[in-house]
Design an enzyme around this catalytic site. Sequence first.
Site, PDB file in Angstrom:
ATOM      1  N   ASN A  92       0.709  -1.172  -0.054  1.00 37.90           N
ATOM      2  CA  ASN A  92       0.034  -0.141   0.146  1.00 37.90           C
ATOM      3  C   ASN A  92       0.840   1.310  -0.076  1.00 37.90           C
ATOM      4  O   ASN A  92       0.454   2.288  -0.464  1.00 37.90           O
ATOM      5  CB  ASN A  92      -0.882   0.182   1.240  1.00 37.90           C
ATOM      6  CG  ASN A  92      -1.587   1.256   1.385  1.00 37.90           C
ATOM      7  OD1 ASN A  92      -2.534   1.799   0.686  1.00 37.90           O
ATOM      8  ND2 ASN A  92      -1.192   2.039   2.287  1.00 37.90           N
ATOM      9  N   SER A 115      -3.927   2.480  -8.748  1.00 38.57           N
ATOM     10  CA  SER A 115      -4.570   3.515  -8.952  1.00 38.57           C
ATOM     11  C   SER A 115      -5.351   3.859 -10.303  1.00 38.57           C
ATOM     12  O   SER A 115      -4.839   3.079 -11.097  1.00 38.57           O
ATOM     13  CB  SER A 115      -3.863   4.981  -8.950  1.00 38.57           C
ATOM     14  OG  SER A 115      -4.485   6.112  -9.129  1.00 38.57           O
ATOM     15  N   TYR A 156       3.332  10.345 -11.470  1.00 39.71           N
ATOM     16  CA  TYR A 156       2.666   9.322 -10.481  1.00 39.71           C
ATOM     17  C   TYR A 156       1.897   8.399 -11.179  1.00 39.71           C
ATOM     18  O   TYR A 156       2.058   7.219 -11.071  1.00 39.71           O
ATOM     19  CB  TYR A 156       1.743  10.164  -9.723  1.00 39.71           C
ATOM     20  CG  TYR A 156       0.777   9.432  -8.514  1.00 39.71           C
ATOM     21  CD1 TYR A 156       1.502   8.937  -7.383  1.00 39.71           C
ATOM     22  CD2 TYR A 156      -0.548   9.261  -8.958  1.00 39.71           C
ATOM     23  CE1 TYR A 156       0.651   8.296  -6.623  1.00 39.71           C
ATOM     24  CE2 TYR A 156      -1.290   8.609  -8.141  1.00 39.71           C
ATOM     25  CZ  TYR A 156      -0.621   7.979  -6.951  1.00 39.71           C
ATOM     26  OH  TYR A 156      -1.488   7.421  -6.006  1.00 39.71           O
ATOM     27  N   LYS A 176       2.239   4.272 -11.238  1.00 43.87           N
ATOM     28  CA  LYS A 176       1.134   3.347 -10.962  1.00 43.87           C
ATOM     29  C   LYS A 176       0.787   2.419 -12.124  1.00 43.87           C
ATOM     30  O   LYS A 176       0.404   1.106 -12.259  1.00 43.87           O
ATOM     31  CB  LYS A 176      -0.175   3.883 -10.837  1.00 43.87           C
ATOM     32  CG  LYS A 176       0.033   4.836  -9.393  1.00 43.87           C
ATOM     33  CD  LYS A 176       0.065   3.800  -8.372  1.00 43.87           C
ATOM     34  CE  LYS A 176       0.196   4.557  -6.904  1.00 43.87           C
ATOM     35  NZ  LYS A 176       0.157   3.513  -5.908  1.00 43.87           N
TER      36      LYS A 176
END
Length: 282
Positions: free
Chosen positions: A114, A164, A177, A181
């Site tokens: 996580n 995500s 980002y 992901k």
Amino acid sequence: MSEQVRYRRIKRVSCYYTASIQLSVMEFEQKVVIITGASSGIGEACAQTFAKAGALLSIVGRNVENLDQVAKKCAEYGNKPLVIKADISVAEDVEKIVKNTVAHYGKIDVLVNNAGMLRIAGLMDDISNFDQMVGTNIRGTYLLSQKAIPHLIESKGNIVTVSSVVSTITEPVIMQYSMTKAALDAFTRCAASELGPKGVRVNAVNPGPVFTNLFVRSGLTDEDYKTKFEEVRTSMRLKKIAEPEDVANLVAFLASDRAKCITGSFHYIDGGLHLGNPVLRP
């Protein structure tokens, strides 16, 4: 139907549902679960969700004060978690997470990847933002999984990674980002393919916006955070922002025996954000 027969039938139904609830509550009894990024947000919610189900937890994070508070909440359900202060972008810390967990519990059944970092950064922004996110989101996750896999093979366990929705949709202001992901999605597919024959399942959860402090830590003010989330909410098909507990419930399902035939899969929990807005409207 006589009153006596009716009573016995109600009693049987009541006992059935009670037994079902108890089975669910103890679903992870004697299962050892590592959760990274457990000091707040989705990680904290995962810790409490697994604790309620009887899991033996190793909770990992950089903020030991927050971890201690999470551990106290989890201990109320029966088992006190092992608290490990660690940064998964540091190789020595990754070794410590696995070593300490196995020394304490003797095995690993579930790894919840996580821990993650977000920086508001696009194509023309400083590459240092990208390097930091790669170190945590990709490299750290990869290394920890790699170290845990021999133990997961032994226990026939599984990995759940929090990715995500932006791994698949276009959001230029968080391009860097999004790239990290997308890499986690590729990791999930490849790891599931490689580890499936060894009895290890690998899945991903792909949240949209979630009410956590992730965006505030990335540099947004509280006001900007509220404004951006409202803008996103109005563009979602369900007009709903998820709570950390919503994501945690999905993570726990994928880690459970109820999902024993699910591997290499991605599960959106984004209020329909990944569906986009229709070009043709009625």
